[in-house]
Scaffold this active site. Structure first.
Site, PDB file in Angstrom:
ATOM      1  CD1 TRP A  80      -1.667   2.508   1.328  1.00 63.77           C
ATOM      2  CD2 TRP A  80      -3.274   1.087   0.715  1.00 63.77           C
ATOM      3  NE1 TRP A  80      -2.801   3.252   1.100  1.00 63.77           N
ATOM      4  CE2 TRP A  80      -3.812   2.400   0.721  1.00 63.77           C
ATOM      5  CE3 TRP A  80      -4.101   0.024   0.359  1.00 63.77           C
ATOM      6  CZ2 TRP A  80      -5.126   2.672   0.387  1.00 63.77           C
ATOM      7  CZ3 TRP A  80      -5.418   0.299   0.034  1.00 63.77           C
ATOM      8  CH2 TRP A  80      -5.920   1.606   0.045  1.00 63.77           C
ATOM      9  CD  GLU A 111       3.854  -0.820   2.837  1.00 62.45           C
ATOM     10  OE1 GLU A 111       3.208  -0.433   3.827  1.00 62.45           O
ATOM     11  OE2 GLU A 111       3.404  -1.654   2.018  1.00 62.45           O
ATOM     12  CG  ASP A 132       5.816   4.020   1.800  1.00 57.07           C
ATOM     13  OD1 ASP A 132       5.859   4.793   2.773  1.00 57.07           O
ATOM     14  OD2 ASP A 132       4.749   3.733   1.201  1.00 57.07           O
ATOM     15  CD  GLN A 158       1.054   2.213   8.564  1.00 53.78           C
ATOM     16  OE1 GLN A 158       0.956   1.445   9.514  1.00 53.78           O
ATOM     17  NE2 GLN A 158       0.207   2.173   7.550  1.00 53.78           N
ATOM     18  CE  LYS A 164      -0.304   5.866   6.887  1.00 55.59           C
ATOM     19  NZ  LYS A 164      -1.686   6.361   6.987  1.00 55.59           N
ATOM     20  NE  ARG A 192      -3.709  -1.836   9.195  1.00 55.35           N
ATOM     21  CZ  ARG A 192      -3.769  -0.835   8.320  1.00 55.35           C
ATOM     22  NH1 ARG A 192      -2.677  -0.465   7.672  1.00 55.35           N
ATOM     23  NH2 ARG A 192      -4.891  -0.189   8.097  1.00 55.35           N
TER      24      ARG A 192
END
Length: 433
Positions: A136, A209, A242, A245, A271, A405
């Protein structure tokens, strides 16, 4: 009609639904580790908003920065510069290893990935982007085309040149060693064999990620990034990481890639960089930036280099460094892991516990032997948690069980973390009875 009934009627009549049903609670305010509904009921937030609010909600120092900054310098023409923007770019460069020296400051993760993709294409003169099939990276054109965990069907062709490869999943391995453990080396070799067969000879970058979040909290094994970076170099590709998070101390390191000692060619942050406020960055080397500049790199957005978000980013960095939040995240992460493993021992539906620091997950299954997905159970537990005062988020992909999560604020206290674990334990017991 009551005020609450009117609220939900208006929501149904006037809001576009953009990702399933809304959580059935009217949130009036938020502070620290909690959000509060219209009755004043406290709901412990185990997602830090959208996995972003690493300093909790309404952190007093961030509130002060916003109040002061909005009255002095909020927004500028995109070609103008201010001290906060240059200061944040310098601070990020000082924090990161050599080779991540120049930043463009934007608003969202999708924007930062879009900028990174455009730089990679311009720098290499190629157009193919490789990413994980559970990825994502955002909902704008290039980022959405590199996103495979959802949101692809019904919109027509994606951007040409996007190639998917499977991510290594130790709980559901595709390649195994004689002892049954994941053989990630063979899997990575096979993944790049698939990439090479799909490629038209124009590989520009690999966008990944370090821990796939929407894909189910899948952590790349130690050593994976090292070998993957070598494969990128062999093919003349850039490596884009990326860390929307995983960046800014959440995993117990300032950045997740530090564990592996691998420096990406481009790093994207979002984020967590703004601690829940809209701020993102794409950071690369002087050499890559120079070639992109010479070739006419263009990425004007309305809010590129805005001073107010940059002020917030500077304060976030200050707090994270001053309060040693990487160490705090590692300590609280160990507490979280211990609690989740204890829950796994008590409940057979918890098939796996995984993740790092304060980004962890549990996967729900019908039984541990077959590992059949328990997707409906996840929704029931989510609802029961909310009733008991805990907000949880479950990621569901075809072919796997629901994965919670868990990403509470780094500022969460030990008692708050224990309370959240106790509520989750109770909710699982209630839903499985």
């Amino acid at each position: 009609m009551s005020a609450n009934d009117r609220f939900w009627k208006d929501a149904t009549a006037h809001l576009v639904r953009y990702g399933g049903d809304f959580t059935h609670a009217i949130i009036e305010r938020a502070a620290g580790s909690y959000v509060y509904d219209e009755t004043g009921r406290a709901i412990l937030d185990f997602t830090s908003g959208q996995m972003s609010g690493i300093l909790g909600h309404s952190h007093p120092e961030l509130v002060s920065v916003v109040r002061e900054g909005i009255g002095r310098l909020d927004h500028l023409y995109s070609g103008m510069l201010s001290r906060p923007v240059v200061g944040l770019a310098r601070a990020l460069s000082d924090l990161l290893p050599q080779g991540l020296d120049k930043a463009i400051l934007l608003s969202t993760g999708a924007e930062s990935n879009e900028a990174a993709i455009r730089m990679a294409k311009l720098y290499t003169g190629r157009h193919e982007i490789v990413s994980f099939s559970q990825s994502w990276h955002g909902m704008t054109g290039g980022a959405a085309s590199a996103t495979y965990s959802g949101g692809r069907k019904g919109y027509g062709p994606a951007m040409p040149g996007n190639i998917a490869m499977p991510a290594p999943n130790p709980y559901r391995p595709r390649f195994t060693r004689p002892d049954g453990a994941l053989d990630w080396e063979r899997e990575l070799d096979d993944a790049f064999d698939l990439v090479d067969r799909q490629s038209c000879g124009s590989l520009a970058a690999c966008l990944l990620e370090p821990i796939l979040s929407a894909g189910g909290i899948i952590e790349l094994p130690l050593g994976y990034l090292t070998v993957l970076k070598r494969k990128c170099v062999e093919r003349g590709m850039l490596l884009i990481l990326d860390e929307a998070q995983t960046g800014m101390c959440r995993t117990g390191d300032w950045f997740a890639f530090q564990r592996d000692g691998v420096v990406p060619d481009i790093l994207t942050l979002s984020k967590t960089l703004g601690a829940g406020l809209p701020l993102s960055a794409a950071i690369t080397s002087t050499e890559i930036e120079q070639r992109c500049f010479e070739r006419g790199f263009t990425f004007f957005t309305t809010h590129v280099s805005d001073p107010l978000p940059a002020l917030i980013g500077l304060k976030v960095l200050e707090i994270l460094q001053r309060d040693r939040m990487a160490e705090v995240a590692a300590e609280r992460g160990a507490q979280l892991r211990t609690g989740l493993l204890a829950i796994q021992e008590r409940h057979d539906c918890v098939g796996d516990v995984r993740g790092r620091g304060l980004l962890q997950g549990i996967e729900l299954v019908e039984d541990r032997e077959s590992k059949r997905p328990a997707e409906r159970l996840g929704q029931a537990i989510t609802q029961r948690c909310l009733e008991l005062g805990l907000h949880m988020n479950i990621a569901q992909l075809p072919g796997m069980g629901g994965v919670f999560r868990i990403a509470p604020p780094l500022t969460i206290s030990r008692p708050e973390l224990e309370m959240g674990l106790a509520i989750l334990d109770k909710a699982i017991a209630s839903a499985t009875r």
